[in-house]
Design an enzyme around this catalytic site. Structure first.
Site, mmCIF file in Angstrom:
data_model
loop_
_atom_site.group_PDB
_atom_site.id
_atom_site.type_symbol
_atom_site.label_atom_id
_atom_site.label_comp_id
_atom_site.label_asym_id
_atom_site.label_seq_id
_atom_site.Cartn_x
_atom_site.Cartn_y
_atom_site.Cartn_z
ATOM 1 N N GLY A 16 0.780 -1.230 0.000
ATOM 2 C CA GLY A 16 0.000 0.000 0.000
ATOM 3 C C GLY A 16 0.810 1.278 0.000
ATOM 4 C CB SER A 18 30.739 -3.846 30.487
ATOM 5 O OG SER A 18 29.402 -3.739 30.024
ATOM 6 C CB CYS A 52 25.900 -2.916 29.777
ATOM 7 S SG CYS A 52 27.051 -1.578 30.123
#
Length: 889
Positions: free
Chosen positions: A105, A774, A841
């Site tokens: 569409g 991290s 993280c």
């Protein structure tokens, strides 16, 4: 010479299914269907490379295209024994878009092209049905006028409404040939009045106008919005498909329909779809007439199924269903037309489906032997799992039924009623939950549909625009609620004598089609069955572990429920805002010396210790990464006069003293100021208290007889090796003291967040003092770009729109810039310590594209919000398998 045009059908198929990048999905699949012997009207595809050249050359076509189009058109003429523009035996064609991925569409289509004042007479004579010919001509003028000439759609609808009123009929099918002739005359006059030119009569001019409109629609606002929402690059372009028309509107032995080889809402292995007798394709999806079911089993009283009305064509369609699903090894979305009892296939594509259907189809097809388990894992879009992780209606909740429609897209939502897409978007931006209510949706409504919590339409079937788009977006949708009357002018909807005004709350249940007054209570989702099966297969395939960002017991339990393998980020500062402890935090901040700070921190210690005990108990021996205090201290102080006075009284000080301390702590750029490990270096007693709380909590769990926890203590905002050495030594001293006092030793590790460019560049030296890295990708993105995440929203969308950035770098990792810092840090860190544990993280830990990048670097884990854990598990599996597959959920 470059080949720009590829023919299909009538025994001359130049394309294949694997050429979708060049021919678009529609063109490639038309050629594929024709090549395996299915009844496909002949046609040709103008390649996506033409679209690219069209925009690269200021909307002009490449040399040689016109000659190749003419040759391909001649091939169609010979195949069907008709001539383009011939007044006696006219060839009519459809002109439709076809990108390499389905964009239902979003772009433009023109049917019945080739009709004019002369050929309409020839079509009537050739068919023996003047009514059909004039109906087809008005459809062509309406579509061409709207798509190519820019005449507003409602201008045409007003004319039809007036003619039906004069004729005293309700349905379009009740109008006669002379009625349609009147409509055509009105349409042509409307075109002349609106454009200043007569409607084009030359079929060649019509063809190139339509081709240009399809290429032009690739860059229309709704297509741009759809691409942005679904990460489809603009450079891909669209193909254009020109195909000999077959007619579903020639009489009662003709029909058109849309169907799915399996139920796209539930995934059940049943034939699912709708059809309309004496209609063309747009009638089904536009919702102007109510479609009928394909199978007798799904027919309600008063409905006539295709199985009953056209048994031979239905039987052939069942055969096509089975053949195409086995050929493509996936659920197919089919479009077909029946012309004088003969079936023609106009499209097949991998069908859009809900997340629940996607899971069931993948699992069922693996169990049926159509695909293997790894392919089943590839088939499901990880982001679509969000649809399964949100509330549904509480079956015990009280509710007041307003009306009922079709269950077009599952899920439930409550919100205030709005009647326009623009208002849905603007009110959502203000934080309000809205339900978008429309008579019927159109592609122009896509931005409001995306913003809304749910969608309600009074017209349209299960394959209407609203239904298809809502399922793709994961929005609950109730379609075809014919018992509701919508008045845009009065901003009301009415059902059963009850009036609901704009701004009032309703609740919709997309699984049942029910609409309720007010807010209905909801329940959290559960995961079992197909979800659990596929997640098990995904877990077997993935290499990276998946943890969660969590600091409350509720977050931790949710994370475990969704399969988290530990906590990758516990933000201890979030714990400080609890009303029971914020006073002690503020006392610590207001203290003028170390003794005063330690006294306040002693009040905080029992709270922190209990926090960690609860987390360790829930995580039952899994790793828990705890980030020590990170934000600047001023964030914990009150701001308003009344709150300042209240806090001053509680702390036994005065407002002036509070103001002085706030002034002392104020910084021009606090996020680059006195925060993170800088606090631990200057106020070591803060990190010492937190370390004591962690180790005493771990010892308490060990003494309970539970599985010993694995604390991973993370020092934030480290930029130099010496910062980490100093803070690490603090933590190690506290650990030794606690273990000596308790007589219990606990294994632990100490690492750092890599969130500064300097840390990434000097990661080899920092790794000498770290057990793990991290990557804090939120802050790393800010510091690499020099952007404030809180302020960048004012201009980042424009940057993405202009192509300066491919995506918002706070949503999907910037691989070229931020990613290179991560790559550098990972390589340097592991050169120093080959066993160095690596994870991320930031918010990117739940983004599938970012997870794929993490897999490519060999990171050990990603950590994300609890509700994104299933998304990350599946995305990690797909990354490990090395392919995202052809995902359609």
């Amino acid at each position: 010479m470059t080949k720009w045009v590829y023919s299909f059908g009538a025994g001359h198929n130049e394309g294949r299914a694997d050429m979708r990048n060049l021919l678009g999905g529609k063109g490639a699949n038309l050629a594929e269907m024709a090549s395996i012997g299915l009844p496909v009207p002949p046609g040709f595809t103008i390649t996506t490379e033409v679209c690219t050249a069209y925009y690269d050359n200021n909307r002009s076509y490449p040399d040689g295209l016109d000659t190749q189009v003419r040759e391909a058109l001649t091939r169609i003429e010979k195949a069907v024994d008709l001539r383009f523009g011939d007044r006696h035996k006219p060839l009519l064609v459809s002109v439709r878009s076809g990108a390499r991925v389905s964009m239902p569409g979003m772009m433009d289509t023109v049917l019945n092209l080739g009709l004019n004042d002369a050929t309409v007479e020839g079509l009537g004579e050739a068919s023996g049905d003047a009514r059909f010919a004039w109906d087809s001509y008005r459809r062509f003028i309406q579509m061409y006028g709207s798509v190519v000439l820019g005449v507003e759609h409602h201008r045409f609808e007003e004319i039809i409404d007036h003619v039906k009123m004069d004729a005293g009929v309700v349905e379009d099918t009740a109008l006669s040939a002379s009625d349609w002739h009147r409509v055509v005359d009105g349409y042509k006059e409307t075109v002349r009045r609106e454009t200043g030119k007569p409607f084009p009569q030359d079929p060649e001019e019509q063809l190139w106008g339509a081709v240009g409109a399809v290429f032009g629609s690739w860059m229309n606002p709704r297509a741009n919005t759809y691409r942005r929402l679904h990460d489809i690059p603009a450079r891909w372009g669209t193909a254009v498909n020109v195909q000999a028309m077959v007619f579903g509107n020639m009489g009662e032995d003709c029909a058109t329909g849309v169907c799915f080889t399996r139920d796209p809402s539930t995934g059940e292995n049943v034939f699912y779809g709708e059809y309309l007798v004496n209609a063309q394709g747009e009638d089904v999806v536009a919702g102007i007439r109510t479609p009928q079911p394909l199978s007798k089993a799904r027919a309600k009283p008063g409905e006539v199924s295709m199985e009953e009305a056209m048994p031979a064509a239905y039987a052939e369609l069942l055969h096509v269903r089975e053949r195409l699903e086995r050929h493509y090894r996936d659920m197919q979305d089919l479009e077909f037309t029946v012309q004088q009892k003969k079936l023609y296939m106009l499209q097949t594509r991998n069908g859009k489906r809900t997340a629940a259907a996607s899971l069931r189809i993948a699992v069922d097809m693996a169990n049926e032997g159509l695909i293997d388990r790894n392919e089943a894992v590839r088939r499901v879009n990880p982001a679509s799992l969000d649809q399964l992780l949100h509330p549904t209606l509480d079956p015990k909740a009280k509710r007041t039924l307003l009306s009922k429609g079709l269950p077009a897209s599952p899920g439930a939502a409550s919100g205030i009623v709005v009647f326009s897409a623009d208002e849905a978007e603007s009110r959502t931006d203000k934080g309000e939950a809205v339900i978008l209510v429309r008579i019927e949706t159109s592609p122009e409504d896509i931005h409001g549909m995306h913003a809304a919590r749910g969608i309600l339409t009074t017209r349209g079937g299960m394959t209407s625009h609203a239904a298809v788009v809502a399922r793709g977006m994961g929005r609950p949708c109730v379609a075809g609620a014919g018992g509701i009357s919508v008045d845009y002018g009065a901003q009301t909807m009415t059902a059963g004598g009850k009036v609901v005004n704009a701004g009032e709350i309703v609740t919709i249940d997309g699984a049942t089609g029910e609409v309720f007054l007010g807010h209905v209570a909801m329940v959290e989702p559960t995961m079992s069955g197909d979800f659990a099966t596929l997640m098990g297969w995904a877990d077997a395939a993935r290499r990276m572990r998946v943890r969660a960002n969590a600091e409350t017991p509720l977050d931790a339990r949710t994370a475990r429920k969704f399969g988290a393998e530990g906590i990758g980020l516990c933000r201890t500062e979030h714990m400080f805002f609890d009303p029971a402890r914020i006073g002690a935090v503020r006392q610590m901040i207001m203290a003028h010396d170390e003794a005063g700070r330690r006294a306040a921190l002693a009040r905080l210690l029992p709270f922190q210790r209990q926090d960690f005990i609860e987390l360790f108990r829930i995580m039952a021996g899994l790793p828990v990464t705890i980030r020590l205090l990170d934000p600047p201290l001023h964030e914990f102080l009150p701001h308003g006069d009344a709150e300042l006075a209240e806090v001053a009284q509680a702390l036994g000080t005065d407002v002036a003293a509070m103001r002085r301390r706030a002034t002392e702590l104020a910084e021009a750029n606090p996020m680059l100021g006195h925060r993170g490990c800088r606090l631990g270096v200057t106020y070591p007693e803060i990190y010492e208290m937190q370390a004591r709380a962690i180790f005493e909590g771990a010892v308490a769990i060990a003494k309970e007889g539970g599985t010993a926890p694995v604390p991973e203590i993370m020092i934030p905002l480290v930029g130099t090796k010496r910062e980490l050495e100093i803070t690490r030594a603090q933590v190690e001293r506290v650990a030794a003291d606690v273990f000596k006092e308790s007589g219990v030793d606990i294994a632990y590790v100490i690492g750092t967040m890599i969130e500064l460019p300097r840390a990434a560049i000097t990661a080899d030296r920092i790794a000498e003092a770290a057990d793990f890295f991290s990557f804090g990708t939120n802050d790393l993105t800010q510091t690499v770009f020099g952007l404030s995440r809180d302020d960048a929203g004012k201009f980042l969308p424009r940057y993405v729109e202009l192509g300066i950035l491919p995506k918002d770098p706070f949503v999907t990792l910037d691989v070229e810039g931020v990613g290179e810092f991560i790559r550098t840090a990972a390589e340097k860190g592991r050169n120093t310590k080959p066993a160095l544990k690596l994870g991320i993280c930031g918010e990117h830990g739940g983004d599938p594209a970012s997870i794929a990048f993490c897999e490519s670097l060999g990171l050990d884990y990603v950590s994300c919000s609890p509700y994104r854990v299933p998304v990350a598990r599946l995305a990690a599996a797909q990354a490990a398998l090395g392919s995202e597959g052809d995902r359609t959920a």
